[in-house]
Design an enzyme around this catalytic site. Sequence first.
Site, PDB file in Angstrom:
ATOM      1  N   ARG A 139      69.582  64.305 -21.362  1.00 40.69           N
ATOM      2  CA  ARG A 139      68.267  64.449 -22.048  1.00 40.69           C
ATOM      3  C   ARG A 139      67.623  65.607 -21.112  1.00 40.69           C
ATOM      4  O   ARG A 139      66.631  66.217 -21.656  1.00 40.69           O
ATOM      5  CB  ARG A 139      67.567  63.100 -22.005  1.00 40.69           C
ATOM      6  CG  ARG A 139      65.907  63.339 -22.623  1.00 40.69           C
ATOM      7  CD  ARG A 139      65.720  61.800 -22.671  1.00 40.69           C
ATOM      8  NE  ARG A 139      65.213  61.198 -21.444  1.00 40.69           N
ATOM      9  CZ  ARG A 139      64.625  60.005 -21.299  1.00 40.69           C
ATOM     10  NH1 ARG A 139      64.420  59.315 -22.511  1.00 40.69           N
ATOM     11  NH2 ARG A 139      64.266  59.502 -20.114  1.00 40.69           N
TER      12      ARG A 139
ATOM     13  N   LYS B 295      61.034  65.377 -22.868  1.00 40.72           N
ATOM     14  CA  LYS B 295      60.304  65.016 -22.078  1.00 40.72           C
ATOM     15  C   LYS B 295      59.410  65.857 -21.200  1.00 40.72           C
ATOM     16  O   LYS B 295      59.762  66.259 -19.927  1.00 40.72           O
ATOM     17  CB  LYS B 295      61.055  63.908 -20.898  1.00 40.72           C
ATOM     18  CG  LYS B 295      60.391  62.779 -20.241  1.00 40.72           C
ATOM     19  CD  LYS B 295      61.362  61.762 -19.661  1.00 40.72           C
ATOM     20  CE  LYS B 295      60.582  61.069 -18.991  1.00 40.72           C
ATOM     21  NZ  LYS B 295      59.790  59.875 -20.002  1.00 40.72           N
TER      22      LYS B 295
ATOM     23  N   GLU C 254      55.222  56.125 -31.249  1.00 40.65           N
ATOM     24  CA  GLU C 254      55.607  55.375 -30.158  1.00 40.65           C
ATOM     25  C   GLU C 254      54.184  55.107 -29.326  1.00 40.65           C
ATOM     26  O   GLU C 254      53.136  55.666 -29.762  1.00 40.65           O
ATOM     27  CB  GLU C 254      56.428  56.076 -29.343  1.00 40.65           C
ATOM     28  CG  GLU C 254      55.882  57.410 -28.770  1.00 40.65           C
ATOM     29  CD  GLU C 254      57.343  58.231 -27.887  1.00 40.65           C
ATOM     30  OE1 GLU C 254      57.151  57.963 -26.679  1.00 40.65           O
ATOM     31  OE2 GLU C 254      57.915  58.898 -28.515  1.00 40.65           O
TER      32      GLU C 254
END
Length: 418
Positions: free
Chosen positions: A162, A264, A300
């Site tokens: 990721r 992220k 989210e």
Amino acid sequence: MESGGAFAGLHRQPSCNHLLGPSRTAIKLLPPANFFTDKRRFAPLPSKLQKQSHFASYSSNSSQNNGSALQVASPASTTPELADIDWDNLGFSITPTDYMYIMKCSRDENFSKGELQRFGNIELSPSAGILNYGQGLFEGLKAYKRHDGNILLFRPEENALRMKMGAERICMPSPSVEQFVEAVKATVLANERWIPPPGKGSLYIRPLLMGSGAVLGVAPAPEYTFLIYVSPVGNYFKEGMAPINLVIETEMHRATPGGTGGVKTIGNYAAVLKAQSAAKAKGYSDVLYLDSVNKRYLEEVSSCNVFIVKGNLITTPAIKGTILPGITRKSIIDVAVSQGFQVEERHVCVDELLGADEVFCTGTAVVVSPVGSITHMGKRVTYGSDGVGRVSQQLYSALTSLQMGLSEDKMGWIVELK
């Protein structure tokens, strides 16, 4: 507890030969005032890590306190004494530990040689890419200690992958999967005495990747730093496994199509602070965001993914570029399917949420957090009457038992360190 510093002038080799020049300020570790008098502050570096050539070497002149390096002795045993903290009352906050890991490279080269250094403050140019243009990513994962003394990591290669995906999106080089995982292992082992006893919490691991080189115009930084630090933690939400209360945000948005919501980046989290602070001031645990186009589909929570349960069907918003592909999210889906649930990843509208049997959130920090109520446009909907929902509890127990080494790892997700 005083945050630890480290020695200025550690004798180390840069990962890229041309990086440490006067025009590019390297990370500088500063010694705290009580470093040489507080003998309890740091544990010695485990001997097996001292022998690895890609970690820092420390000179033998430890009697000086003028910035020279420290000789780190081998421990008397392989299991260090636990740190002196209140393990029964751990929250989710920073506790300074012993060591951190640092690796550097330039924009046009690959990461190569990293090292463990004393945990401490870092020094950056005021014009560093991360400070001026937010060119930075972070990850989060945990280490657990089993009753037999083994240390367990949960799917660290997924965090590495990721980070690589995020680094490509914001024009940064990134460590290889192998480099990432080995750096995590080394950092955890060096800080073993900070891993909570079984059942008391976990060691939270925070890898950072940032543009540390100086840049004035909007452009990728010329130098990059990969850094890992750790901290013992308890529950992320003060409610623990007790149900949390969410409010749906209708004006502010966490991410937009084509942006960086799916990676992220540090900027994603600054964007949630205003709405989150307002929600907490009103007594809510956190905020649930809607899509920025239609303002009716779930995205989210500030730092975790959301799931709804209706009968045997578990539904979660699909990953479409505005939602972070959570590793716990991915794992919960696999666990749920293995237990006979039907799982769908698709658009989920607010009406479905308000009519659900059960709602829960997932994330590295929270693992699985049941939702007790959701408030939307002034209307409060509650879920269940006896606390934690059946599905939330079932999936939480299955995943945490696996992470803590209490059940057989049939998925091949656990990495054992010792």
